[in-house]
Design a protein around this motif. Sequence first.
Motif, mmCIF file in Angstrom:
data_model
loop_
_atom_site.group_PDB
_atom_site.id
_atom_site.type_symbol
_atom_site.label_atom_id
_atom_site.label_comp_id
_atom_site.label_asym_id
_atom_site.label_seq_id
_atom_site.Cartn_x
_atom_site.Cartn_y
_atom_site.Cartn_z
ATOM 1 N N PHE A 173 0.861 -1.181 0.000
ATOM 2 C CA PHE A 173 0.000 0.000 0.000
ATOM 3 C C PHE A 173 0.895 1.228 0.000
ATOM 4 N N HIS A 174 0.340 2.340 -0.410
ATOM 5 C CA HIS A 174 1.060 3.603 -0.319
ATOM 6 C C HIS A 174 0.321 4.483 0.674
ATOM 7 N N PRO A 175 1.024 5.021 1.672
ATOM 8 C CA PRO A 175 0.349 5.822 2.703
ATOM 9 C C PRO A 175 -0.496 6.963 2.147
ATOM 10 N N LYS A 176 -0.129 7.520 0.994
ATOM 11 C CA LYS A 176 -0.915 8.637 0.468
ATOM 12 C C LYS A 176 -2.326 8.219 0.056
ATOM 13 N N GLU A 177 -2.599 6.897 0.045
ATOM 14 C CA GLU A 177 -3.951 6.415 -0.228
ATOM 15 C C GLU A 177 -4.933 6.861 0.860
ATOM 16 N N PHE A 178 -4.416 7.070 2.075
ATOM 17 C CA PHE A 178 -5.317 7.409 3.182
ATOM 18 C C PHE A 178 -4.795 8.459 4.132
ATOM 19 N N VAL A 179 -3.509 8.800 4.101
ATOM 20 C CA VAL A 179 -2.972 9.810 5.024
ATOM 21 C C VAL A 179 -3.124 11.182 4.373
ATOM 22 N N ASN A 180 -4.025 11.996 4.919
ATOM 23 C CA ASN A 180 -4.221 13.346 4.400
ATOM 24 C C ASN A 180 -4.151 14.381 5.529
ATOM 25 N N TRP A 181 -3.390 14.054 6.558
ATOM 26 C CA TRP A 181 -3.168 14.935 7.696
ATOM 27 C C TRP A 181 -1.709 14.767 8.119
ATOM 28 N N THR A 182 -1.255 15.586 9.039
ATOM 29 C CA THR A 182 0.097 15.435 9.575
ATOM 30 C C THR A 182 0.007 14.487 10.762
ATOM 31 N N PRO A 183 0.434 13.236 10.562
ATOM 32 C CA PRO A 183 0.243 12.237 11.628
ATOM 33 C C PRO A 183 1.213 12.399 12.792
ATOM 34 N N ASN A 184 0.746 11.919 13.938
ATOM 35 C CA ASN A 184 1.562 11.840 15.144
ATOM 36 C C ASN A 184 1.493 10.375 15.585
ATOM 37 N N TRP A 185 2.250 9.505 14.885
ATOM 38 C CA TRP A 185 2.169 8.063 15.077
ATOM 39 C C TRP A 185 2.714 7.635 16.432
ATOM 40 N N PHE A 186 2.150 6.572 16.985
ATOM 41 C CA PHE A 186 2.715 5.929 18.172
ATOM 42 C C PHE A 186 3.903 5.052 17.766
ATOM 43 N N ILE A 187 3.766 4.329 16.648
ATOM 44 C CA ILE A 187 4.839 3.479 16.132
ATOM 45 C C ILE A 187 5.638 4.322 15.138
ATOM 46 N N ILE A 188 6.897 4.572 15.468
ATOM 47 C CA ILE A 188 7.770 5.351 14.583
ATOM 48 C C ILE A 188 8.047 4.540 13.330
ATOM 49 N N ARG A 189 7.961 5.209 12.184
ATOM 50 C CA ARG A 189 8.232 4.535 10.917
ATOM 51 C C ARG A 189 8.808 5.534 9.931
ATOM 52 N N ASP A 190 9.390 5.001 8.852
ATOM 53 C CA ASP A 190 9.930 5.840 7.772
ATOM 54 C C ASP A 190 9.061 5.636 6.545
ATOM 55 N N TRP A 191 8.015 6.455 6.445
ATOM 56 C CA TRP A 191 7.143 6.391 5.288
ATOM 57 C C TRP A 191 7.438 7.522 4.317
ATOM 58 N N GLY A 192 8.464 8.326 4.612
ATOM 59 C CA GLY A 192 8.811 9.420 3.723
ATOM 60 C C GLY A 192 7.650 10.372 3.551
ATOM 61 N N GLN A 193 7.535 10.931 2.359
ATOM 62 C CA GLN A 193 6.438 11.853 2.043
ATOM 63 C C GLN A 193 5.215 11.060 1.626
ATOM 64 N N TYR A 194 4.082 11.337 2.213
ATOM 65 C CA TYR A 194 2.896 10.575 1.852
ATOM 66 C C TYR A 194 1.883 11.409 1.103
ATOM 67 N N SER A 195 2.120 12.654 0.861
ATOM 68 C CA SER A 195 1.119 13.425 0.107
ATOM 69 C C SER A 195 1.671 13.872 -1.212
#
Length: 103
Positions: A81-103
């Motif tokens: 999946f690509h995060p830009k499919e559903f991430v349309n806000w500036t997330p504050n994740w509990f699990i740190i990850r490297d998803w780069g740019q999602y928008s």
Amino acid sequence: MRNLFINAIHNRLKIELSFYSKEDNAIITRLTAPMDYGPSRRAHDKSDRFHFWDYESDKKNHVLSLQPEAIKALVVTEQNFHPKEFVNWTPNWFIIRDWGQYS
């Protein structure tokens, strides 16, 4: 189950999820993307839960937040999946990850 879920976050792999739906009073299976693991910011109960993007909801695609006991099966697929499919806000994740740019 938690480790499988977190690995799917890091590897951007979709999950086939079976869970008990109180609304439907049945076990439902959906194709989802793992979003995060931690407490729900909206729920009064601040226990940790799994947060998914539900691609197959009968109403509209949306976030599905489930406590561990509601999950009946969690199968990590080979589908990316690509995060830009559903991430349309500036997330504050509990699990740190490297998803780069999602928008």
